[in-house]
Design a protein around this motif. Structure first.
Motif, PDB file in Angstrom:
ATOM      1  N   THR A 161      23.676 -20.044 -10.211  1.00  0.00           N
ATOM      2  CA  THR A 161      23.557 -18.892  -9.431  1.00  0.00           C
ATOM      3  C   THR A 161      23.719 -18.948  -7.837  1.00  0.00           C
ATOM      4  N   LEU A 162      24.199 -18.239  -7.367  1.00  0.00           N
ATOM      5  CA  LEU A 162      24.498 -18.408  -5.839  1.00  0.00           C
ATOM      6  C   LEU A 162      23.768 -17.634  -4.965  1.00  0.00           C
ATOM      7  N   VAL A 163      23.186 -17.909  -4.038  1.00  0.00           N
ATOM      8  CA  VAL A 163      22.318 -17.105  -3.380  1.00  0.00           C
ATOM      9  C   VAL A 163      22.668 -17.142  -1.824  1.00  0.00           C
ATOM     10  N   GLU A 164      23.015 -16.273  -1.131  1.00  0.00           N
ATOM     11  CA  GLU A 164      23.451 -16.304   0.156  1.00  0.00           C
ATOM     12  C   GLU A 164      22.292 -16.032   1.156  1.00  0.00           C
ATOM     13  N   ALA A 165      21.608 -17.253   1.559  1.00  0.00           N
ATOM     14  CA  ALA A 165      20.075 -17.084   2.539  1.00  0.00           C
ATOM     15  C   ALA A 165      20.218 -18.577   2.820  1.00  0.00           C
ATOM     16  N   ALA A 166      19.226 -18.652   4.059  1.00  0.00           N
ATOM     17  CA  ALA A 166      18.421 -19.851   4.443  1.00  0.00           C
ATOM     18  C   ALA A 166      17.128 -19.953   3.715  1.00  0.00           C
ATOM     19  N   ILE A 167      16.468 -21.014   3.657  1.00  0.00           N
ATOM     20  CA  ILE A 167      14.960 -21.088   3.193  1.00  0.00           C
ATOM     21  C   ILE A 167      14.212 -21.208   4.446  1.00  0.00           C
ATOM     22  N   GLY A 168      13.258 -20.444   4.273  1.00  0.00           N
ATOM     23  CA  GLY A 168      12.267 -20.569   5.673  1.00  0.00           C
ATOM     24  C   GLY A 168      10.758 -20.238   5.101  1.00  0.00           C
ATOM     25  N   LYS A 169      10.028 -20.061   5.866  1.00  0.00           N
ATOM     26  CA  LYS A 169       8.743 -19.642   5.913  1.00  0.00           C
ATOM     27  C   LYS A 169       8.306 -18.357   5.101  1.00  0.00           C
ATOM     28  N   ALA A 170       9.369 -17.354   5.626  1.00  0.00           N
ATOM     29  CA  ALA A 170       9.150 -16.049   5.001  1.00  0.00           C
ATOM     30  C   ALA A 170      10.396 -15.423   4.685  1.00  0.00           C
ATOM     31  N   SER A 186      11.779 -17.229   1.508  1.00  0.00           N
ATOM     32  CA  SER A 186      10.781 -18.279   1.405  1.00  0.00           C
ATOM     33  C   SER A 186      11.237 -18.881   0.023  1.00  0.00           C
ATOM     34  N   PHE A 187      10.697 -20.228  -0.060  1.00  0.00           N
ATOM     35  CA  PHE A 187      11.044 -20.917  -1.376  1.00  0.00           C
ATOM     36  C   PHE A 187      10.312 -20.250  -2.592  1.00  0.00           C
ATOM     37  N   GLU A 188       9.360 -19.789  -2.446  1.00  0.00           N
ATOM     38  CA  GLU A 188       8.493 -18.650  -3.533  1.00  0.00           C
ATOM     39  C   GLU A 188       9.455 -17.716  -3.887  1.00  0.00           C
ATOM     40  N   THR A 189      10.211 -16.978  -2.963  1.00  0.00           N
ATOM     41  CA  THR A 189      11.086 -15.873  -3.133  1.00  0.00           C
ATOM     42  C   THR A 189      12.104 -16.545  -4.063  1.00  0.00           C
ATOM     43  N   LEU A 190      12.746 -17.857  -3.773  1.00  0.00           N
ATOM     44  CA  LEU A 190      13.774 -18.125  -4.565  1.00  0.00           C
ATOM     45  C   LEU A 190      13.505 -18.655  -5.653  1.00  0.00           C
ATOM     46  N   LEU A 191      12.411 -19.207  -5.947  1.00  0.00           N
ATOM     47  CA  LEU A 191      11.948 -19.443  -7.278  1.00  0.00           C
ATOM     48  C   LEU A 191      11.987 -18.295  -8.444  1.00  0.00           C
ATOM     49  N   ASP A 236      14.999 -30.192   7.042  1.00  0.00           N
ATOM     50  CA  ASP A 236      14.804 -30.531   5.739  1.00  0.00           C
ATOM     51  C   ASP A 236      13.207 -30.756   5.548  1.00  0.00           C
ATOM     52  N   LEU A 237      12.453 -31.431   6.583  1.00  0.00           N
ATOM     53  CA  LEU A 237      11.013 -31.368   6.155  1.00  0.00           C
ATOM     54  C   LEU A 237      10.176 -30.231   6.417  1.00  0.00           C
ATOM     55  N   GLU A 238      10.701 -29.184   7.188  1.00  0.00           N
ATOM     56  CA  GLU A 238      10.133 -27.647   7.309  1.00  0.00           C
ATOM     57  C   GLU A 238      10.173 -27.307   6.087  1.00  0.00           C
ATOM     58  N   ILE A 239      11.148 -27.489   5.520  1.00  0.00           N
ATOM     59  CA  ILE A 239      11.558 -26.682   3.955  1.00  0.00           C
ATOM     60  C   ILE A 239      10.430 -27.383   3.010  1.00  0.00           C
ATOM     61  N   LEU A 240      10.597 -28.723   3.033  1.00  0.00           N
ATOM     62  CA  LEU A 240       9.745 -29.499   2.229  1.00  0.00           C
ATOM     63  C   LEU A 240       8.164 -29.391   2.471  1.00  0.00           C
ATOM     64  N   ARG A 241       8.010 -28.815   3.514  1.00  0.00           N
ATOM     65  CA  ARG A 241       6.520 -28.338   3.757  1.00  0.00           C
ATOM     66  C   ARG A 241       5.788 -27.074   3.039  1.00  0.00           C
TER      67      ARG A 241
END
Length: 258
Positions: free
Chosen positions: A107-116, A169-174, A193-198
């Protein structure tokens, strides 16, 4: 690879497999003597993961075109890995879609991962020149990180543009996983990378293998990255670009030493 070439390769592999041979890609043999330890690398860890999980499910953050310098791609192509790839740069995402038309299980998602879930500014390059796609590999939320790529692209600074890209957000991606357990997590976000890992609960997510780029992270950030992995129960190894986390129990048959 053209459709004709792909069909020919499939036919040849099928015929050879009946005779006990294969042309499929294989991870490099990195057993060293005399201690018989394994040089830690993604290909080795991924190969051993498939001993117990033949078709791992992955999340790949920062996919670009999904092929160039992507360690997961050979496993998708040759072993049918399933998963999700995330890429925010429109031109790179278009190339990603073209490259993955033959892989319906990705599955392909056109987005970046952030806090919200929002819109954010990312620093990329003008995509009108011949080497634009190569330069776009270094797109980052940090202009300074992008500028580090001048060692390979001396004219990069004159090509920099600011892009507004969707951020989730990563939760949205999940939600895109539809409850599928995640076996492999890859983060390649050019300094973010670390910001995402957090934002990820590694204990709850529980991937067997984690690959996070550390090349653009300061020393203090690398230490935090390693601490987050070890606190979640991972053993940690380093390559020149990436930090690897793996569950010792999952790799007990591999006799890995670091």
């Amino acid at each position: 690879m053209s459709g004709m070439t792909h069909r020919l390769r499939t036919l040849v592999n099928t015929q050879l497999a009946r005779r006990g041979y294969s042309l499929r890609w294989r991870p490099p043999h990195l057993i060293s003597s005399p201690d018989q330890s394994i040089e830690l690398g993604f290909a080795v860890l991924a190969a051993h993961l498939m001993l117990t999980t033949p078709r791992p499910f992955f999340i790949g953050i920062g996919a670009n075109d999904g092929v160039t310098h992507d360690p997961i791609f050979p496993f998708i192509r040759d072993f049918g890995w399933r998963g999700i790839m995330v890429e925010p740069i429109p031109e790179a995402f278009a190339r990603l879609k073209d490259n993955y038309t033959r892989y319906p299980d990705v599955t392909l998602v056109e987005a970046a991962i952030g806090k919200a879930d929002s819109v954010s500014t990312i620093y990329s390059v003008d995509m009108s020149t011949a080497n634009s796609m190569s330069m776009s590999l270094h797109s980052s939320f940090s202009r300074d990180v992008l500028l580090q790529a001048r060692r390979w692209h001396p004219d990069l600074e004159s090509k920099i543009v600011e892009r507004q890209v969707p951020t989730i957000s990563f939760e949205t991606l999940l939600r895109s996983t539809k409850g599928q357990p995640v076996d492999v997590l890859k983060i390649d976000a050019e300094g973010y990378d670390l910001e995402i890992l957090r934002t990820i609960d590694l204990v709850a997510l529980a991937p067997q293998l984690v690959l996070v780029e550390h090349a653009n992270i300061p020393r203090s950030g690398k230490i935090e990255m390693a601490e987050r992995l070890t606190a979640a129960g991972y053993r940690v190894g380093l390559t020149s670009l990436d930090m690897l986390g793996y569950k010792e129990t999952a790799y007990s048959r591999a006799q890995l030493y670091v």
